[in-house]
Design an enzyme around this catalytic site. Structure first.
Site, PDB file in Angstrom:
ATOM      1  N   GLU A  33       0.851  -1.206   0.000  1.00 29.87           N
ATOM      2  CA  GLU A  33       0.000   0.000   0.000  1.00 29.87           C
ATOM      3  C   GLU A  33       0.876   1.242   0.000  1.00 29.87           C
ATOM      4  O   GLU A  33       1.870   1.313   0.738  1.00 29.87           O
ATOM      5  CB  GLU A  33      -0.880  -0.054   1.250  1.00 29.87           C
ATOM      6  CG  GLU A  33      -2.293   0.382   1.034  1.00 29.87           C
ATOM      7  CD  GLU A  33      -3.089  -0.491   0.055  1.00 29.87           C
ATOM      8  OE1 GLU A  33      -3.076  -0.188  -1.152  1.00 29.87           O
ATOM      9  OE2 GLU A  33      -3.714  -1.457   0.501  1.00 29.87           O
ATOM     10  N   THR A  35       2.888   2.063  -2.107  1.00 30.46           N
ATOM     11  CA  THR A  35       4.201   1.732  -2.676  1.00 30.46           C
ATOM     12  C   THR A  35       4.247   2.060  -4.165  1.00 30.46           C
ATOM     13  O   THR A  35       5.318   2.199  -4.727  1.00 30.46           O
ATOM     14  CB  THR A  35       4.503   0.237  -2.497  1.00 30.46           C
ATOM     15  OG1 THR A  35       3.325  -0.489  -2.838  1.00 30.46           O
ATOM     16  CG2 THR A  35       4.912  -0.086  -1.088  1.00 30.46           C
ATOM     17  N   GLY A 122     -12.794   2.527  -0.821  1.00 33.21           N
ATOM     18  CA  GLY A 122     -11.388   2.197  -1.109  1.00 33.21           C
ATOM     19  C   GLY A 122     -11.273   1.041  -2.084  1.00 33.21           C
ATOM     20  O   GLY A 122     -10.254   0.348  -2.129  1.00 33.21           O
ATOM     21  N   LEU A 123     -12.303   0.819  -2.881  1.00 32.49           N
ATOM     22  CA  LEU A 123     -12.274  -0.288  -3.855  1.00 32.49           C
ATOM     23  C   LEU A 123     -12.110   0.227  -5.281  1.00 32.49           C
ATOM     24  O   LEU A 123     -12.315  -0.502  -6.243  1.00 32.49           O
ATOM     25  CB  LEU A 123     -13.567  -1.119  -3.747  1.00 32.49           C
ATOM     26  CG  LEU A 123     -13.811  -1.744  -2.386  1.00 32.49           C
ATOM     27  CD1 LEU A 123     -15.141  -2.483  -2.361  1.00 32.49           C
ATOM     28  CD2 LEU A 123     -12.685  -2.720  -2.058  1.00 32.49           C
ATOM     29  N   SER A 125     -13.690   2.667  -7.288  1.00 36.17           N
ATOM     30  CA  SER A 125     -14.762   2.870  -8.253  1.00 36.17           C
ATOM     31  C   SER A 125     -14.300   3.819  -9.356  1.00 36.17           C
ATOM     32  O   SER A 125     -14.686   3.669 -10.519  1.00 36.17           O
ATOM     33  CB  SER A 125     -15.992   3.435  -7.549  1.00 36.17           C
ATOM     34  OG  SER A 125     -15.633   4.570  -6.797  1.00 36.17           O
ATOM     35  N   SER A 126     -13.438   4.772  -9.019  1.00 30.88           N
ATOM     36  CA  SER A 126     -13.014   5.730 -10.054  1.00 30.88           C
ATOM     37  C   SER A 126     -12.130   5.058 -11.096  1.00 30.88           C
ATOM     38  O   SER A 126     -12.258   5.334 -12.291  1.00 30.88           O
ATOM     39  CB  SER A 126     -12.342   6.948  -9.435  1.00 30.88           C
ATOM     40  OG  SER A 126     -11.214   6.578  -8.707  1.00 30.88           O
ATOM     41  N   ASP A 170      -4.409   1.030  -9.185  1.00 27.39           N
ATOM     42  CA  ASP A 170      -5.843   0.779  -9.335  1.00 27.39           C
ATOM     43  C   ASP A 170      -6.215   0.558 -10.796  1.00 27.39           C
ATOM     44  O   ASP A 170      -6.954  -0.370 -11.142  1.00 27.39           O
ATOM     45  CB  ASP A 170      -6.655   1.957  -8.787  1.00 27.39           C
ATOM     46  CG  ASP A 170      -6.307   2.260  -7.343  1.00 27.39           C
ATOM     47  OD1 ASP A 170      -5.618   1.439  -6.713  1.00 27.39           O
ATOM     48  OD2 ASP A 170      -6.726   3.319  -6.853  1.00 27.39           O
TER      49      ASP A 170
HETATM   50  C1  GLA Z   1      -5.130   4.788  -3.939  1.00 32.91           C
HETATM   51  C2  GLA Z   1      -4.330   5.173  -5.189  1.00 32.91           C
HETATM   52  C3  GLA Z   1      -3.330   4.088  -5.568  1.00 32.91           C
HETATM   53  C4  GLA Z   1      -2.473   3.669  -4.377  1.00 32.91           C
HETATM   54  C5  GLA Z   1      -3.345   3.405  -3.157  1.00 32.91           C
HETATM   55  C6  GLA Z   1      -2.529   3.140  -1.922  1.00 32.91           C
HETATM   56  O1  GLA Z   1      -5.953   3.696  -4.200  1.00 32.91           O
HETATM   57  O2  GLA Z   1      -5.196   5.406  -6.272  1.00 32.91           O
HETATM   58  O3  GLA Z   1      -2.515   4.530  -6.650  1.00 32.91           O
HETATM   59  O4  GLA Z   1      -1.484   4.634  -4.111  1.00 32.91           O
HETATM   60  O5  GLA Z   1      -4.234   4.475  -2.884  1.00 32.91           O
HETATM   61  O6  GLA Z   1      -1.789   1.981  -2.059  1.00 32.91           O
END
Ligand code: GLA
Length: 386
Positions: A33, A35, A122-123, A125-126, A170
């Site tokens: 995370e 990273t 935090g999944l 959606s965007s 993501d």
């Molecule tokens: C969000 C960001 C990702 C990543 C995470 C943390 O989801 O869009 O690029 O940095 O946070 O790991």
């Protein structure tokens, strides 16, 4: 397929016959995370929740959109000054602009879309929204951009049109996802490897705190700036350090007095996390889920105390997991609210869900939500009869 039917009907009502349907997914991340923008490893997978869009070229130079979830229309041209007013439409506008910047063609189109990725959980959606349009526009216009370019189109959309200086994780997961597999990505070299993920005797469970912090994107950008500052300080002594993930822990100690304490703590977390991803991959190859879980707890500690992207609700869920001997648990994604991801033994699953529901509700006055994780395919065109 309920959502598909809905968008087909709405599309027919607003724009008439024809069109094709595309899908892209949200994501989970087992470990790794914050990273990605530090050139380190991430370990995500696409999930069975995403965005469906029905799209058809309309022969004009305008885009006409309808969002089923917001029950709103948006119409815009394709020049830089045509940025729409609705935040949700800016994602699609950004994808069009970033495709054009890369030399792709974008003919005007009509689209209706809907999603089932919980917002603010935090999944990503965007990323699902960006990827579904990046993929569809690429196909409809015969642009021939590869999947990495499509992921980068989504990432640049966040940077240039939505104000979040995110990494590539993501959009990568949303474009490259494969059912049943997690993907380890080296965010510096972009090398990646699929790892079939089917832990016998365990399940992955997401618990959504339903907390969303308003200032998350500026806090996120601030974390990124701290990491870049720490990397720049280390680079003075070790010019080979391109990203923070290239630095050894002792090199960080050398510059401790030259950077703000806050930046030091952020960097300490990141350097530890890069190593934890590799340790988790090794452990998975031995089917050693106890080690995987322990690393998840270590990540939570780092995200909470050093990176400071957790909150009371998420720390509460994490502590409860530890107390109940859940194998692994941590805050997932960017943080500042959203979900914990939990690796839970089958026999403990029901008791953990029950305890989490009861105790979280008693403490915070609202129920958390629970999602079973199904690792699924990424961006794709659906067959005509789907
Ligand atoms: C969000 C960001 C990702 C990543 C995470 C943390 O989801 O869009 O690029 O940095 O946070 O790991």
């Amino acid at each position: 397929m309920e959502m598909n039917k809905k968008i087909q009907e709405k599309f027919a009502a607003l724009f008439g016959e024809g069109g094709a349907t595309y899908a892209a997914s949200g994501r989970i991340n087992l470990i790794g995370e914050h990273t990605d923008y530090n050139g380190g490893y991430v370990f995500p997978g696409a999930i069975d929740k995403g965005i469906l869009a029905r799209i058809k070229p309309n022969g004009t130079d305008k885009v006409r959109l309808f969002s089923v979830d917001y029950n709103e229309r948006s119409e815009f041209g394709l020049a830089e000054q045509d940025k729409p007013s609705q935040a949700w439409a800016c994602y699609v506008f950004g994808v069009c602009r970033e495709t054009l910047k890369r030399g792709g063609k974008v003919a005007g189109f009509d689209a209706v879309f809907a999603g089932d990725v919980p917002l603010g959980a935090g999944l990503s959606s965007s990323a699902a929204l960006e990827s579904v349009f990046a993929f569809a526009i690429n196909e409809m216009n015969g642009n021939g951009l590869d999947k990495f370019e499509l992921a980068k189109i989504g990432q640049s959309t966040e940077h240039n049109y939505c104000g979040v200086k995110c990494g590539i994780m993501d959009q990568f997961a949303s474009c490259f996802g494969k059912a049943g597999s997690l993907i380890r990505l080296n965010c510096k070299t972009l090398e990646y490897k699929y790892f079939p993920f089917n832990p016998k005797g365990y399940r992955l469970l997401l618990i959504d705190s339903c907390v969303k912090h308003e200032l998350a994107s500026s806090a996120y950008n601030k974390r990124r700036a701290s990491c870049e500052n720490a990397a720049a300080a280390i680079r003075k002594n070790h010019p080979e350090v391109e990203f923070l993930s290239d630095a050894k822990r002792v090199w960080l100690d050398e510059v401790r007095d030259n950077i703000p304490e806050e930046d030091f703590l952020r960097a300490e977390y990141v350097i530890g996390e890069v190593q934890r991803v590799l340790d988790v991959c090794d452990a998975l190859e031995r089917d050693d889920y106890e080690t995987v879980g322990e690393m998840m707890y270590q990540t939570h500690f780092g995200l909470s105390r050093l990176y400071e992207v957790s909150c009371d609700e998420l720390d509460f869920l994490n502590k409860l997991a530890r107390r109940m001997d859940v194998t692994g648990s941590r805050v997932m994604g960017g943080g500042f609210g959203g979900c914990t991801i939990n690796l839970v033994k089958n026999e403990l699953y029901d008791d953990f869900v029950k305890a989490a529901r009861e105790q979280f509700t008693a403490r915070f006055g609202h129920e958390p939500k629970f999602y079973d994780v199904v690792v699924s395919d990424g961006a794709r065109k659906l067959p005509a009869n789907a």
